[in-house]
Design an enzyme around this catalytic site. Structure first.
Site, short mmCIF file in Angstrom:
data_model
loop_
_atom_site.label_atom_id
_atom_site.label_comp_id
_atom_site.label_asym_id
_atom_site.label_seq_id
_atom_site.Cartn_x
_atom_site.Cartn_y
_atom_site.Cartn_z
N LYS A 75 13.20 -3.94 16.54
CA LYS A 75 12.85 -4.30 15.16
C LYS A 75 13.53 -5.61 14.82
O LYS A 75 14.73 -5.79 15.10
CB LYS A 75 13.32 -3.19 14.22
CG LYS A 75 13.23 -3.51 12.73
CD LYS A 75 14.52 -3.16 12.00
CE LYS A 75 15.67 -4.02 12.46
NZ LYS A 75 16.94 -3.82 11.73
N ASP A 104 16.50 2.52 8.93
CA ASP A 104 15.42 1.83 9.63
C ASP A 104 14.41 2.78 10.27
O ASP A 104 13.38 2.32 10.78
CB ASP A 104 15.99 0.92 10.72
CG ASP A 104 16.62 -0.35 10.17
OD1 ASP A 104 16.25 -0.77 9.07
OD2 ASP A 104 17.49 -0.93 10.86
#
Length: 280
Positions: A11, A129
């Site tokens: 990410k 996340d």
């Protein structure tokens, strides 16, 4: 025995604005998140007792006990499974590696058992996340990670990711944040008709954690300085709470050339040329 494998991509926070702090101590964020073409791989199969093995080039030091996020993800899904984690991403690097691994585990176990995916509120117990990592697609992430808005159609970006090999602890970075109430990104976000337009807009945005991360690990400044002078580098920024920084380039060839130069000059650094899959 059926084994389900799921890719757990890195990410990358193209922006990360810290917009406030709640009474419970958690920080409110506004972040443009994309995913890279490099990542870990999670494989799961049914078992009598849960277990975890770890392999791959970044396996050293990765815990295999109940504290690993993939084991916590399996407990959230209430499934006993043999889990194999192939690590390609450095730890504590601002790339959401552990969160992406946990999200991939949830996805793999849902496919293995036919269970529905947990909602964002349940996933937050694994990390801020994890909800966005479960989607694995470009998104605007707000709040403490629970507010995820897909952003299809952003232009593809060619990037070089660089990590100097020193872990950066998220808690330490947030503790060093001077201002916890900063402006968010504009709402709505602009429509970007080209890669150049996107990069130009990104240059006016921020990662509010860069300064405290540099204070915690000054080598991050060296990474920035080194990336900035590679031929064709259009923008540099840090991802997440660090210490991975990225440079953006106009095409794959230029990014690959920059990565080669950096790998030769800094053989101890983790350097990867990749596509930030903003097009999905």
């Amino acid at each position: 025995m059926t084994t389900i494998e799921v890719f757990a991509p890195a990410k990358v926070n193209l922006t990360l604005h810290v917009t406030g702090q709640r009474a419970d101590g958690y920080h409110a964020l506004d972040s443009l998140v994309v995913f890279a073409g490099i990542g870990d791989i999670v494989g799961v199969s049914r078992a009598e007792e849960p277990s975890l093995t770890v392999g791959g080039p970044m396996a050293a030091g990765v815990p295999t006990d109940r504290g690993n996020l993939v084991m916590k993800a399996a407990r959230l899904m209430d499934v006993a499974a043999d889990i194999h984690l192939e690590k390609h991403l450095p730890a504590a690097a601002g790339l959401g590696g552990g969160s992406s691994d946990a999200a991939a585990t949830v996805s793999a176990l849902a496919r293995l058992t036919g269970q529905p995916l947990p909602d964002a509120g349940d996933l937050l117990c694994l990390g801020a996340d994890v909800p966005v990592c479960l989607q694995q697609s470009t998104a605007r992430m707000r709040g403490v990670g629970e507010d995820v808005t897909p952003l299809p159609g952003l232009p593809e970006l060619h990037a070089v990711l660089v990590n100097p090999g020193l872990p950066v602890m998220t808690q330490q970075v947030f503790a060093g944040l001077a201002d916890r109430t900063n402006p968010p990104m504009p709402d709505p976000l602009p429509e970007f008709t080209s890669t150049a337009a996107l990069i130009e807009w990104l240059a006016g945005m921020r990662n509010d954690l860069e300064a405290p991360a540099i204070a915690a690990q000054p080598v991050i400044n060296q990474v920035f300085d080194t990336l900035k002078v590679t031929p064709g580098c259009l923008l540099t920024r840090m991802s997440g709470s660090g210490g991975t920084c990225f440079g953006l380039y106009g095409d794959a060839e230029t990014a690959s050339s920059a990565a080669g130069r950096l790998q030769e000059a800094y053989p101890s650094w983790w350097v990867v040329a990749t596509v930030l899959n903003a097009a999905n």
